[in-house]
Design a protein around this motif. Structure first.
Motif, mmCIF file in Angstrom:
data_model
loop_
_atom_site.group_PDB
_atom_site.id
_atom_site.type_symbol
_atom_site.label_atom_id
_atom_site.label_comp_id
_atom_site.label_asym_id
_atom_site.label_seq_id
_atom_site.Cartn_x
_atom_site.Cartn_y
_atom_site.Cartn_z
ATOM 1 N N ARG A 271 9.660 -4.077 29.826
ATOM 2 C CA ARG A 271 9.874 -5.209 28.899
ATOM 3 C C ARG A 271 9.156 -4.898 27.596
ATOM 4 N NH1 ARG A 271 8.228 -8.920 32.852
ATOM 5 N NH2 ARG A 271 8.187 -7.014 34.119
ATOM 6 N N THR A 272 9.371 -5.722 26.579
ATOM 7 C CA THR A 272 8.627 -5.576 25.326
ATOM 8 C C THR A 272 7.169 -5.915 25.583
ATOM 9 O OG1 THR A 272 10.552 -6.126 23.993
ATOM 10 C CG2 THR A 272 8.398 -6.453 22.965
ATOM 11 N N VAL A 273 6.275 -5.068 25.064
ATOM 12 C CA VAL A 273 4.834 -5.323 25.192
ATOM 13 C C VAL A 273 4.258 -5.477 23.788
ATOM 14 C CG1 VAL A 273 2.629 -4.365 25.926
ATOM 15 C CG2 VAL A 273 4.642 -4.090 27.378
ATOM 16 N N ARG A 274 3.483 -6.542 23.603
ATOM 17 C CA ARG A 274 2.890 -6.811 22.297
ATOM 18 C C ARG A 274 1.391 -6.970 22.445
ATOM 19 N NH1 ARG A 274 6.509 -9.761 18.615
ATOM 20 N NH2 ARG A 274 4.552 -10.133 17.538
ATOM 21 N N ALA A 275 0.700 -6.794 21.332
ATOM 22 C CA ALA A 275 -0.751 -7.045 21.337
ATOM 23 C C ALA A 275 -1.196 -7.258 19.897
ATOM 24 C CB ALA A 275 -1.498 -5.855 21.926
ATOM 25 N N VAL A 276 -2.367 -7.864 19.752
ATOM 26 C CA VAL A 276 -3.034 -7.853 18.456
ATOM 27 C C VAL A 276 -4.194 -6.876 18.615
ATOM 28 C CG1 VAL A 276 -4.372 -9.205 16.800
ATOM 29 C CG2 VAL A 276 -2.379 -10.217 17.928
ATOM 30 N N VAL A 277 -4.179 -5.822 17.813
ATOM 31 C CA VAL A 277 -5.227 -4.807 17.909
ATOM 32 C C VAL A 277 -5.969 -4.775 16.575
ATOM 33 C CG1 VAL A 277 -5.748 -2.399 18.458
ATOM 34 C CG2 VAL A 277 -3.702 -3.468 19.419
ATOM 35 N N ARG A 278 -7.271 -4.994 16.612
ATOM 36 C CA ARG A 278 -8.098 -5.073 15.388
ATOM 37 C C ARG A 278 -7.475 -6.035 14.378
ATOM 38 N NH1 ARG A 278 -7.464 0.046 16.640
ATOM 39 N NH2 ARG A 278 -9.190 1.040 17.706
ATOM 40 N N GLY A 279 -6.942 -7.128 14.856
ATOM 41 C CA GLY A 279 -6.402 -8.169 13.973
ATOM 42 C C GLY A 279 -4.962 -7.927 13.557
ATOM 43 N N GLY A 280 -4.400 -6.749 13.835
ATOM 44 C CA GLY A 280 -3.015 -6.458 13.413
ATOM 45 C C GLY A 280 -2.058 -6.491 14.597
ATOM 46 N N PRO A 281 -0.853 -7.040 14.398
ATOM 47 C CA PRO A 281 0.092 -7.086 15.515
ATOM 48 C C PRO A 281 0.688 -5.712 15.800
ATOM 49 C CG PRO A 281 1.094 -8.011 13.531
ATOM 50 C CD PRO A 281 -0.313 -7.637 13.175
ATOM 51 N N LEU A 282 0.928 -5.447 17.063
ATOM 52 C CA LEU A 282 1.529 -4.188 17.501
ATOM 53 C C LEU A 282 2.558 -4.526 18.568
ATOM 54 C CD1 LEU A 282 1.204 -0.986 17.518
ATOM 55 C CD2 LEU A 282 -0.043 -1.355 19.642
ATOM 56 N N TYR A 283 3.685 -3.809 18.555
ATOM 57 C CA TYR A 283 4.651 -4.034 19.633
ATOM 58 C C TYR A 283 5.323 -2.728 20.043
ATOM 59 C CZ TYR A 283 7.322 -4.875 15.298
ATOM 60 O OH TYR A 283 7.842 -4.799 14.034
ATOM 61 N N LEU A 284 5.684 -2.688 21.321
ATOM 62 C CA LEU A 284 6.405 -1.550 21.909
ATOM 63 C C LEU A 284 7.667 -2.113 22.541
ATOM 64 C CD1 LEU A 284 3.408 -0.466 21.719
ATOM 65 C CD2 LEU A 284 3.908 0.867 23.743
#
Ligand code: GLY
Length: 412
Positions: A271-284
């Motif tokens: 599935r799509t995986v998202r995160a906020v890393v060091r305040g910035g959004p990231l998605y796969l």
């Protein structure tokens, strides 16, 4: 709403400028052949209107860089509750929209009902995600809080440091390149005309928009003109003050990697995986065809579309923290695109203060998600003179100054 839109009518005669062509003038001229312009054209043609799209490369634009997340729930932000309603309305239309488009275009558009998992690493990320989850609950959205262990049970390749997450089974994905290609084919099959040139100037006459002059020296005249030039919508010459859309480019750098075929241990990501890393959004975003889209930076740098070493480094560094195995994958492509940002992050849909000129722009982070609902709303406006109720909070007059239009008239 009853605004300055022109009710359905056939244009009286073809224009007379060079390059106008020999056929009758279209009812509707759409400036911009990205997904928003194309869906407007397709839907309007389906309602019986004669439509011409002006674009040097129709089917291109920001959507060909975008990851294609349909993330109404996991991309929710405080203060964007009105936009949420439109996002949800469009997400709900997606399955029928895809079925209709695939039939019209004769091809698969890569729609995948896979859901999304948003995860947190450290205490700050976890607090941020808890806030998002609380907001989702207040808005009545379907999402579930999971422990780190539960997240890894769903996605075994997640880093051991993941401390919790939000599961949103309704946030799906589509392949925006296939979407754009299918819309182009559907338009052609529906009889939409194409002028493969850039729009140079809006043409006005008798206090209304009457078409556009093109960079190849031609002109196209039409009863109604739709400005759908994405981040460049405010740069078209000839727009009177008061009808210039307040959109700006927001750069996003995006990577495309290749995943191995699913083995006995299952797919790389399901599935799509998202995160906020060091305040910035990231998605796969994992596609069924093996592509893994990793995004995206968010940079206010004007018209710059350079892919930078720093941008690629940050995306890979953060993606590696989230799913360590990504650095083993072949890197297939790096691209940068320009989101059309608006002052309230919501699109501008509907009539301007210049009769005959409508906007379909400013979709910012949600252009692909909002494609079905934008096409439907714009086609209704073009065919009947009225926007549907759900689109009325997004009319351009929420930004327009009250002073009269200042316009330099173009002789046509
Ligand atoms: N919606 C994803 C992005 O704008 O990066």
């Amino acid at each position: 709403m009853r605004g300055t839109a022109t009710p359905l009518r056939r244009s009286p005669d073809p224009g007379s400028g060079p390059g106008t062509g020999t056929g009758p003038a279209p009812d509707v001229l759409v400036l911009g052949g990205g997904v928003i312009g194309l869906v407007t054209a397709w839907r309007a043609a389906r309602r019986g209107l004669r439509v011409t799209v002006v674009d040097p490369e129709p089917g291109g634009g920001a959507a060909t860089v975008a990851a294609g997340m349909l993330a109404a729930v996991t991309e929710l932000h405080h203060g964007e509750e009105t936009l949420l309603d439109l996002n949800l309305a469009s997400a709900a239309r997606y399955p029928d929209f895809v079925a209709e488009l695939e039939e019209a275009a004769g091809g698969d558009v890569g729609y995948r009902a896979c859901g999304t998992l948003a995860v947190a690493f450290d205490a700050d990320d976890r607090a941020h995600l808890r806030e998002l989850h609380a907001l989702q609950q207040r808005c009545g959205l379907a999402s579930e809080w999971l422990t780190g262990r539960e997240c890894r049970r769903l996605e075994p390749l997640l880093a051991p440091s993941v401390r919790g997450g939000v599961r949103a089974d309704g946030d799906h994905q589509i392949d925006p390149r296939r979407l754009a290609a299918a819309l182009l084919r559907a338009c052609e099959r529906a009889g939409v005309g194409f002028r493969r040139a850039a729009a140079a100037r809006l043409l006005t006459g008798r206090d209304r928009a009457v078409g556009a002059a093109l960079e190849d020296g031609g002109q196209v005249h039409a009863g109604q003109t739709v400005l759908a030039l994405g981040s460049r919508s405010g740069t078209l010459a000839g727009l009177p003050d008061g009808a210039v859309p307040p959109v700006r480019p927001v750069k996003g750098q995006v990577l495309r990697l290749r995943m191995p075929p699913a083995g006995v241990a299952g797919p790389f990501l399901s599935r799509t995986v998202r995160a906020v890393v060091r305040g910035g959004p990231l998605y796969l975003v994992p596609r069924e065809n093996g592509e893994l889209v990793v995004g995206a930076t968010s940079e206010e740098l004007g018209w710059d579309t350079t892919v930078t070493a720093g941008g690629v480094y940050e995306l890979l560094r953060d993606a590696h923290e989230l799913v360590p195995g990504v650095t083993e994958l072949p890197l297939a492509e790096t691209r940068a695109g320009l989101r059309p940002g608006s002052p309230d992050n919501a699109p501008l849909l509907g009539p301007t203060r210049l009769p005959g000129l409508h906007l379909a722009t400013g979709h910012y982070r949600n252009g692909v998600l909002l494609t079905p609902v934008t096409g439907e709303a714009m086609a209704q406006l073009l065919a009947t003179g009225e926007l549907p109720g759900y689109a009325r909070p997004f009319t351009p007059d929420r930004f327009a100054p009250s002073r009269p239009l200042q316009q330099e008239e173009q002789t046509v």
